[in-house]
Design a protein around this motif. Sequence first.
Motif, mmCIF file in Angstrom:
data_model
loop_
_atom_site.group_PDB
_atom_site.id
_atom_site.type_symbol
_atom_site.label_atom_id
_atom_site.label_comp_id
_atom_site.label_asym_id
_atom_site.label_seq_id
_atom_site.Cartn_x
_atom_site.Cartn_y
_atom_site.Cartn_z
ATOM 1 N N SER A 136 52.704 4.062 -32.157
ATOM 2 C CA SER A 136 52.105 4.753 -33.294
ATOM 3 C C SER A 136 50.860 4.014 -33.773
ATOM 4 N N ASN A 137 51.028 2.767 -34.138
ATOM 5 C CA ASN A 137 49.877 1.978 -34.557
ATOM 6 C C ASN A 137 50.180 0.498 -34.447
ATOM 7 N N ARG A 183 49.371 -3.362 -36.262
ATOM 8 C CA ARG A 183 48.961 -4.000 -37.499
ATOM 9 C C ARG A 183 48.849 -5.503 -37.296
ATOM 10 N N ILE A 190 45.211 -2.036 -39.884
ATOM 11 C CA ILE A 190 46.100 -1.110 -39.178
ATOM 12 C C ILE A 190 45.231 -0.295 -38.234
ATOM 13 N N THR A 235 45.156 2.723 -35.200
ATOM 14 C CA THR A 235 45.851 3.786 -34.483
ATOM 15 C C THR A 235 45.365 3.846 -33.047
ATOM 16 N N ILE A 262 50.447 -12.444 -37.772
ATOM 17 C CA ILE A 262 51.536 -11.721 -37.130
ATOM 18 C C ILE A 262 51.038 -10.366 -36.644
ATOM 19 N N LYS A 283 54.093 -0.434 -34.525
ATOM 20 C CA LYS A 283 54.991 0.587 -35.061
ATOM 21 C C LYS A 283 55.321 1.620 -33.989
ATOM 22 N N THR A 285 62.144 7.162 -37.221
ATOM 23 C CA THR A 285 62.430 5.919 -37.937
ATOM 24 C C THR A 285 61.181 5.075 -38.144
ATOM 25 N N LYS A 341 60.016 2.468 -36.607
ATOM 26 C CA LYS A 341 60.413 1.071 -36.645
ATOM 27 C C LYS A 341 59.220 0.165 -36.369
ATOM 28 N N LEU A 342 59.153 -0.968 -37.098
ATOM 29 C CA LEU A 342 58.142 -1.986 -36.861
ATOM 30 C C LEU A 342 58.727 -3.061 -35.954
ATOM 31 N N PHE A 357 57.919 -6.827 -34.670
ATOM 32 C CA PHE A 357 57.110 -7.960 -35.077
ATOM 33 C C PHE A 357 56.973 -8.969 -33.949
ATOM 34 N N GLY A 358 55.754 -9.511 -33.780
ATOM 35 C CA GLY A 358 55.583 -10.674 -32.938
ATOM 36 C C GLY A 358 56.011 -11.928 -33.696
ATOM 37 N N TYR A 416 64.317 -7.932 -44.666
ATOM 38 C CA TYR A 416 64.099 -8.621 -43.401
ATOM 39 C C TYR A 416 64.565 -10.068 -43.540
ATOM 40 N N GLY A 450 60.467 -13.135 -34.601
ATOM 41 C CA GLY A 450 59.664 -12.368 -35.538
ATOM 42 C C GLY A 450 60.543 -11.899 -36.677
ATOM 43 N N LEU A 451 59.937 -11.306 -37.679
ATOM 44 C CA LEU A 451 60.720 -10.712 -38.759
ATOM 45 C C LEU A 451 61.677 -9.679 -38.179
ATOM 46 N N TYR A 508 67.572 -0.971 -44.554
ATOM 47 C CA TYR A 508 66.505 -0.351 -45.307
ATOM 48 C C TYR A 508 67.050 0.819 -46.127
ATOM 49 N N SER A 551 51.396 7.891 -40.700
ATOM 50 C CA SER A 551 51.907 6.837 -39.818
ATOM 51 C C SER A 551 51.357 5.474 -40.191
ATOM 52 N N THR A 552 50.265 5.454 -40.938
ATOM 53 C CA THR A 552 49.638 4.186 -41.284
ATOM 54 C C THR A 552 50.099 3.652 -42.631
ATOM 55 N N GLN A 608 53.531 -1.550 -45.176
ATOM 56 C CA GLN A 608 54.654 -2.202 -45.836
ATOM 57 C C GLN A 608 54.114 -3.402 -46.601
#
Lengths: 113, 115
Positions: free
Chosen positions: A31-32, A34, A49, A51, A89, A93, A98, A100-101, A103-104, B35, B42-43, B48, B100-101, B104
Amino acid sequence: KNQVEQSPQSLIILEGKNCTLQCNYTVSPFSNLRWYKQDTGRGPVSLTIMTFSENTKSNGRYTATLDADTKQSSLHITASQLSDSASYICVVKNSGNTGKLIFGQGTTLQVKP
Amino acid sequence: DAGITQSPRHKVTETGTPVTLRCHQTENHRYMYWYRQDPGHGLRLIHYSYGVKDTDKGEVSDGYSVSRSKTEDFLLTLESATSSQTSVYFCAISPQTGASTDTQYFGPGTRLTVL
């Protein structure tokens, strides 16, 4: 498996120098992407962010690039300052309900005077 | 920190005791998240909420429960704390307007040590 890998793990540069942080991902569907900055003892703060259709995005001295074909992103910091010392970081996404994110683990940057 | 507070900011507890962490927001955002952040990871999402009394599990939900009785408050409970739950816990909020953007926004974190 959806993963986000960042390199290097840590980096030390002198104040005023430029640096580039790397992010590779295998998240699908995408999706995108960040980039967040996390100062020691604080929560992460969003920098950019991007896309699928965006190749480059800037936020002051921070410039992020995205190559959706190779699934790579970079964060370039220009003319570094002591306040840039932080963890950066990369977060991707998932598209879908959902959102979901993923994360690195982050790159820890130390800027020395 | 985008109108998000977490309490307590630091806590030391003993194995087997229940612990509740609180996240409070003043932004009236619909979505709230918990989180945990650990070295080498990572986190990771614990739980949620997408509305009052509407919650769902994340990827590391075992040993944790949550409740949201008001829009502004999201509680995380460790039912019986274990040493593996020693971590830094972050609350995040998102407007989830449908774009979508949607960003958080993260709180300042709670450092929990389980002895």
